[in-house]
Design an enzyme around this catalytic site. Structure first.
Site, mmCIF file in Angstrom:
data_model
loop_
_atom_site.group_PDB
_atom_site.id
_atom_site.type_symbol
_atom_site.label_atom_id
_atom_site.label_comp_id
_atom_site.label_asym_id
_atom_site.label_seq_id
_atom_site.Cartn_x
_atom_site.Cartn_y
_atom_site.Cartn_z
ATOM 1 N N THR A 1 4.675 9.092 6.868
ATOM 2 C CA THR A 1 4.379 9.524 5.420
ATOM 3 C C THR A 1 3.526 10.554 5.245
ATOM 4 O O THR A 1 2.976 10.888 6.188
ATOM 5 C CB THR A 1 3.991 8.514 4.521
ATOM 6 N N LYS B 1 4.154 16.911 -11.862
ATOM 7 C CA LYS B 1 4.340 17.425 -10.863
ATOM 8 C C LYS B 1 5.896 16.934 -10.152
ATOM 9 O O LYS B 1 6.263 17.394 -9.219
ATOM 10 C CB LYS B 1 3.215 17.332 -9.698
ATOM 11 N N LYS C 1 -8.047 -4.151 2.434
ATOM 12 C CA LYS C 1 -6.736 -4.656 2.901
ATOM 13 C C LYS C 1 -7.062 -6.198 3.147
ATOM 14 O O LYS C 1 -5.908 -6.963 2.642
ATOM 15 C CB LYS C 1 -6.249 -3.997 3.836
ATOM 16 N N ASN D 1 1.583 -0.373 -5.078
ATOM 17 C CA ASN D 1 1.551 0.312 -3.790
ATOM 18 C C ASN D 1 0.871 1.468 -3.783
ATOM 19 O O ASN D 1 1.116 2.313 -2.786
ATOM 20 C CB ASN D 1 3.154 0.943 -3.653
ATOM 21 N N TYR E 1 -11.844 0.357 4.508
ATOM 22 C CA TYR E 1 -10.393 -0.065 4.370
ATOM 23 C C TYR E 1 -10.005 -1.430 5.027
ATOM 24 O O TYR E 1 -9.292 -2.086 4.163
ATOM 25 C CB TYR E 1 -9.645 1.148 5.257
#
Length: 266
Positions: free
Chosen positions: A179, A37, A148, A79, A144
């Site tokens: 983003t 893509k 992290k 990332n 989350y």
């Protein structure tokens, strides 16, 4: 010419980093779940695109083996990421598994494949995007936050463990970046005030959010920094202010400071 292997290059920070390093003359191995893509990075002669899904060990094995057989990689940049917002008691098994599998286990899987390679060449850098959520507990981050904080802990452990082998370990700590990264959100009745106050704390000016290109500049600085003993690179004005305040106040006083900020108007 140096070479960087980027995990999660399809958008946001990863894509901006791939572009910047390519423009700086690096060879860039840009990996993503759906390389077919991609249309933008294909215009760079020194960017090579490969498939990578950090939740699939066999794909990691195949891609990393192929790349390391062709290129002399100097930097691994982890990332890939998945985010969610939820009351802790409402988190689903599916969401928890997906979050841990991507943010923590995915990073571990890829990093494990590079360590023997870097040890053999007696050099290399492992750079990982963590988060402000890996430095302070934020409301409704759920699993989350666990991901992290764990990633930060793994990186700090590796910072010491890999030092004798000439391998640098560094982290990039962004806050809110403009983003396409989306947090999955569930209904959270009774949390309107907390969400409002936390949003104001982290994003006081929605028109002035940090851009991926700005984070990419910080990443380039981290990679090329002559201070080989530095681990943590915090990006963005608000994130830097909060990070510094925690250093100044200490953990207990900082928690009280954040609680008072979140509970105002109550």
């Amino acid at each position: 010419m140096s070479t960087i292997f980027i995990v999660g290059s399809s958008s946001g920070i990863g894509k901006a980093t791939a572009k910047l390093f390519a423009e700086k003359g690096w060879t860039v191995i840009a990996t993503m779940r759906s390389p077919e893509k991609e249309t933008e990075l294909t215009s760079y002669e020194n960017v090579f695109i490969y498939p990578l899904d950090v939740t699939k060990p066999e794909v990691i094995e195949n891609t990393v083996s192929e790349v390391l057989g062709k290129y002399d990689v100097d930097v691994l940049f982890n990332n890939a990421g998945y985010g969610m917002k939820s009351r802790f008691e409402d988190m689903t098994e599916e969401a928890m598994q997906r979050s841990l599998n991507t943010n923590l286990l995915g990073m571990i899987r890829v990093t494990q494949k590079f360590i023997p390679y870097f040890k053999a060449k007696k050099s290399g850098m492992i750079l990982t995007t963590t988060s402000l959520a890996g430095e302070m507990g934020l409301v409704l981050d759920g699993i989350y936050a666990a991901d992290k904080w764990a990633v930060t802990g793994v990186c700090e452990m590796l910072y010491h463990e890999l030092y004798p082998f000439g391998i640098q370990v560094k982290t990039i700590v962004p806050g809110v970046v403009k983003t396409g990264f989306k947090m999955e959100m569930s209904e959270m009745p009774g949390f309107d005030n907390l969400i409002k106050n936390q949003t104001e704390m982290l994003m006081p000016d929605m028109d002035d959010l940090e851009l991926p290109e700005e984070v990419a500049q910080d990443i380039y600085h981290a990679v090329t920094d002559k201070d080989s003993d530095r681990m943590c690179y915090v990006t963005g004005k608000i994130t830097k202010e909060l990070y510094q305040k925690r250093q100044e106040l200490g953990d207990e006083e900082f928690r009280k400071y954040i609680r008072s900020s979140l509970m105002k108007n109550k």
